[in-house]
Design a protein around this motif. Structure first.
Motif, PDB file in Angstrom:
ATOM      1  N   GLY A   1      -8.749 -12.490  -8.299  1.00 61.67           N
ATOM      2  CA  GLY A   1      -9.143 -11.448  -9.241  1.00 61.67           C
ATOM      3  C   GLY A   1      -8.374 -10.166  -9.014  1.00 61.67           C
ATOM      4  N   ASP A   2      -8.842  -9.091  -9.645  1.00 67.49           N
ATOM      5  CA  ASP A   2      -8.131  -7.815  -9.580  1.00 67.49           C
ATOM      6  C   ASP A   2      -7.925  -7.345  -8.141  1.00 67.49           C
ATOM      7  OD1 ASP A   2      -8.245  -7.984 -12.299  1.00 67.49           O
ATOM      8  OD2 ASP A   2      -9.594  -6.275 -12.596  1.00 67.49           O
ATOM      9  N   ALA A   3      -8.889  -7.620  -7.259  1.00 67.03           N
ATOM     10  CA  ALA A   3      -8.785  -7.170  -5.865  1.00 67.03           C
ATOM     11  C   ALA A   3      -7.689  -7.900  -5.104  1.00 67.03           C
ATOM     12  CB  ALA A   3     -10.123  -7.365  -5.153  1.00 67.03           C
TER      13      ALA A   3
ATOM     14  N   ALA B   1      -4.583  -8.364  -6.230  1.00 70.81           N
ATOM     15  CA  ALA B   1      -3.313  -8.035  -6.880  1.00 70.81           C
ATOM     16  C   ALA B   1      -2.193  -7.870  -5.862  1.00 70.81           C
ATOM     17  CB  ALA B   1      -3.469  -6.763  -7.703  1.00 70.81           C
ATOM     18  N   ILE B   2      -1.006  -8.302  -6.252  1.00 73.45           N
ATOM     19  CA  ILE B   2       0.211  -8.169  -5.456  1.00 73.45           C
ATOM     20  C   ILE B   2       1.175  -7.264  -6.221  1.00 73.45           C
ATOM     21  CG2 ILE B   2       2.200  -9.389  -4.512  1.00 73.45           C
ATOM     22  CD1 ILE B   2      -0.401  -9.971  -3.027  1.00 73.45           C
ATOM     23  N   VAL B   3       1.655  -6.214  -5.553  1.00 72.11           N
ATOM     24  CA  VAL B   3       2.602  -5.285  -6.168  1.00 72.11           C
ATOM     25  C   VAL B   3       3.998  -5.646  -5.666  1.00 72.11           C
ATOM     26  CG1 VAL B   3       3.275  -2.880  -6.457  1.00 72.11           C
ATOM     27  CG2 VAL B   3       0.847  -3.497  -6.311  1.00 72.11           C
ATOM     28  N   ALA B   4       4.849  -6.112  -6.571  1.00 72.58           N
ATOM     29  CA  ALA B   4       6.147  -6.667  -6.178  1.00 72.58           C
ATOM     30  C   ALA B   4       7.263  -6.091  -7.036  1.00 72.58           C
ATOM     31  CB  ALA B   4       6.124  -8.190  -6.306  1.00 72.58           C
ATOM     32  N   THR B   5       8.481  -6.396  -6.633  1.00 71.13           N
ATOM     33  CA  THR B   5       9.666  -6.000  -7.380  1.00 71.13           C
ATOM     34  C   THR B   5      10.714  -7.096  -7.234  1.00 71.13           C
ATOM     35  OG1 THR B   5      11.287  -4.215  -7.685  1.00 71.13           O
ATOM     36  CG2 THR B   5      10.677  -4.751  -5.421  1.00 71.13           C
ATOM     37  N   ASN B   6      11.796  -6.991  -8.019  1.00 72.39           N
ATOM     38  CA  ASN B   6      12.920  -7.928  -7.921  1.00 72.39           C
ATOM     39  C   ASN B   6      12.438  -9.376  -8.028  1.00 72.39           C
ATOM     40  OD1 ASN B   6      15.588  -8.759  -7.613  1.00 72.39           O
ATOM     41  ND2 ASN B   6      15.497  -8.715  -5.374  1.00 72.39           N
ATOM     42  N   ILE B   7      11.778  -9.682  -9.137  1.00 76.11           N
ATOM     43  CA  ILE B   7      11.112 -10.973  -9.319  1.00 76.11           C
ATOM     44  C   ILE B   7      12.037 -11.967 -10.014  1.00 76.11           C
ATOM     45  CG2 ILE B   7       9.189 -12.133 -10.481  1.00 76.11           C
ATOM     46  CD1 ILE B   7       7.647  -9.465 -10.225  1.00 76.11           C
TER      47      ILE B   7
ATOM     48  N   GLY C   1       2.382  -0.258   6.187  1.00 79.26           N
ATOM     49  CA  GLY C   1       1.068  -0.554   6.729  1.00 79.26           C
ATOM     50  C   GLY C   1       0.020  -0.607   5.632  1.00 79.26           C
ATOM     51  N   SER C   2      -1.226  -0.759   6.056  1.00 77.43           N
ATOM     52  CA  SER C   2      -2.332  -0.864   5.099  1.00 77.43           C
ATOM     53  C   SER C   2      -2.916   0.492   4.741  1.00 77.43           C
ATOM     54  CB  SER C   2      -3.444  -1.734   5.691  1.00 77.43           C
ATOM     55  OG  SER C   2      -4.034  -1.092   6.816  1.00 77.43           O
ATOM     56  N   GLY C   3      -2.516   1.523   5.480  1.00 77.09           N
ATOM     57  CA  GLY C   3      -3.095   2.843   5.284  1.00 77.09           C
ATOM     58  C   GLY C   3      -4.170   3.170   6.296  1.00 77.09           C
ATOM     59  N   SER C   4      -4.678   2.148   6.992  1.00 79.67           N
ATOM     60  CA  SER C   4      -5.720   2.344   7.994  1.00 79.67           C
ATOM     61  C   SER C   4      -5.502   1.352   9.128  1.00 79.67           C
ATOM     62  CB  SER C   4      -7.109   2.144   7.379  1.00 79.67           C
ATOM     63  OG  SER C   4      -8.122   2.272   8.353  1.00 79.67           O
TER      64      SER C   4
ATOM     65  N   PHE D   1      -5.491  -3.583 -12.609  1.00 80.18           N
ATOM     66  CA  PHE D   1      -5.534  -3.237 -11.196  1.00 80.18           C
ATOM     67  C   PHE D   1      -4.672  -2.013 -10.962  1.00 80.18           C
ATOM     68  CE2 PHE D   1      -1.885  -6.138 -11.353  1.00 80.18           C
ATOM     69  CZ  PHE D   1      -0.947  -5.483 -10.578  1.00 80.18           C
ATOM     70  N   SER D   2      -4.801  -1.426  -9.778  1.00 77.61           N
ATOM     71  CA  SER D   2      -4.089  -0.191  -9.464  1.00 77.61           C
ATOM     72  C   SER D   2      -3.364  -0.361  -8.135  1.00 77.61           C
ATOM     73  CB  SER D   2      -5.074   0.979  -9.383  1.00 77.61           C
ATOM     74  OG  SER D   2      -5.905   0.828  -8.246  1.00 77.61           O
ATOM     75  N   LEU D   3      -2.804   0.738  -7.644  1.00 75.58           N
ATOM     76  CA  LEU D   3      -2.112   0.732  -6.355  1.00 75.58           C
ATOM     77  C   LEU D   3      -3.060   1.008  -5.194  1.00 75.58           C
ATOM     78  CD1 LEU D   3       1.177   2.632  -7.311  1.00 75.58           C
ATOM     79  CD2 LEU D   3       0.922   0.193  -6.858  1.00 75.58           C
ATOM     80  N   ASP D   4      -4.374   0.993  -5.441  1.00 78.28           N
ATOM     81  CA  ASP D   4      -5.336   1.210  -4.362  1.00 78.28           C
ATOM     82  C   ASP D   4      -5.134   0.165  -3.269  1.00 78.28           C
ATOM     83  OD1 ASP D   4      -6.396   3.288  -5.770  1.00 78.28           O
ATOM     84  OD2 ASP D   4      -8.159   2.194  -6.497  1.00 78.28           O
ATOM     85  N   GLY D   5      -5.049   0.621  -2.030  1.00 78.38           N
ATOM     86  CA  GLY D   5      -4.847  -0.286  -0.909  1.00 78.38           C
ATOM     87  C   GLY D   5      -3.390  -0.548  -0.582  1.00 78.38           C
TER      88      GLY D   5
END
Length: 307
Positions: free
Chosen positions: A26-28, A30-36, A77-80, A168-172
């Motif tokens: 689901g939305d949680a 999500a994978i943010v990618a480039t050069n696909i 990193g993950s941010g945390s 989805f967003s860039l959260d996380g």
């Protein structure tokens, strides 16, 4: 009818509880990618090769169908500290276990019971599902650039259907740091390196198996390699030729990032140097060093730590 735009797309990825049982990401997830690079169907074309009272093309049937996708993900990193990064499920389907240890997430090689994943690739309203997927990963660290994972993922074909793009967003997802003197430290065989680049390939062989009674995607072999391009210094500082000829093994360690929550470390305990070649950049001599990541006691030739 409306056209579909290439840059409007979304990818979702989730680990499967049971092999080839659609995990319904689901939305949680999500994978943010480039050069696909996306291949909706890979298959063998089996010619019918019919004998008829006339000439002509009598067509083929498709066998051993699966899908393939390649894409880059920013290394960050993950941010945390102590929280797994959003790309963690992808590293797991490359045959790496995810272990939480204090404020660190450690990815280490496994060979048995490798997780599989379900990937949804939605291209502006048309969704492709790959199930039972496994992958290989490469890493690239180049100064003045964002470091990247390069995933090659293959999976059995699931449903192909019209479906709305997920929201989805860039959260996380953490903003990455460029590779630089301030952000990145690398040592090879105990020598602090002034490096132009480092590339690492986990080296998985992805094998689609189509048999009577079983069909699956699996990792059938692994040979981890890489290349380091370093400034050429005097032999008194470090003699790469002697190390290559003696087949000496030494540690590779790269740490990218300085603040907890956005640090990624890549390490190999027993790295052999291959045949050095000499070149130049900006008029400065350099050596290109092939790297072989060798196991010490098994399945320990490469680790990725996020903290």
């Amino acid at each position: 009818m409306a056209v579909r735009r290439w840059r409007k797309l979304a990818m979702l990825h989730k680990l499967e509880d049971i092999y080839m049982d659609d995990a319904a990401p689901g939305d949680a997830d999500a994978i943010v990618a480039t050069n696909i690079s996306f291949t909706p169907i890979e298959a063998e074309e089996v010619s019918r090769d019919l004998f008829m009272p006339y000439l002509g093309n009598h067509g083929v049937v498709l066998a051993a169908e699966y899908g393939k996708i390649e894409f880059d993900i920013e290394i960050a990193g993950s941010g945390s500290a102590g929280t797994a990064p959003k790309y963690g499920s992808l590293l797991q389907v490359t045959g790496m276990a995810e272990t939480v240890s204090g404020g660190e997430i450690i990815y280490s090689i496994i060979e048995d019971d490798v997780p599989s994943g379900t990937l949804y690739f939605n291209s502006d309203g048309v969704q492709h599902a790959f199930i039972g997927s496994q992958a290989n990963v490469q890493m690239t660290f180049t100064p003045k650039q964002i470091p990247k994972f390069r995933f090659t993922l293959q999976g059995m074909l699931g449903d192909i259907e019209d479906a709305a793009l997920p929201a989805f967003s860039l959260d996380g997802w953490t903003t990455p740091l460029v590779v630089s003197k301030a952000n990145t430290v690398m040592s090879l065989h105990g020598a602090g390196s002034v490096a132009e680049s480092l590339t690492i390939d986990l080296g998985n062989t992805l094998t689609p198996r189509f048999l009577i009674g079983d069909e699956r995607m699996l990792i059938s072999d692994r040979k981890s390699t890489g290349t380091a391009v370093v400034e050429a210094r005097h032999l008194a500082e470090v003699n790469w030729f002697a190390k290559a000829r003696s087949r000496e093994r030494g540690v590779l360690d790269l740490v990218h990032g300085t603040v907890g929550g956005n640090i990624v470390q890549v390490a190999g305990p027993a790295v052999e140097i291959g045949k050095p070649t000499q070149g130049e950049t900006d008029g400065i001599a350099n050596y290109s060093l092939p790297l072989s990541f060798c196991p010490v006691s098994g399945r320990d030739e490469l680790t990725i730590t996020v903290r």
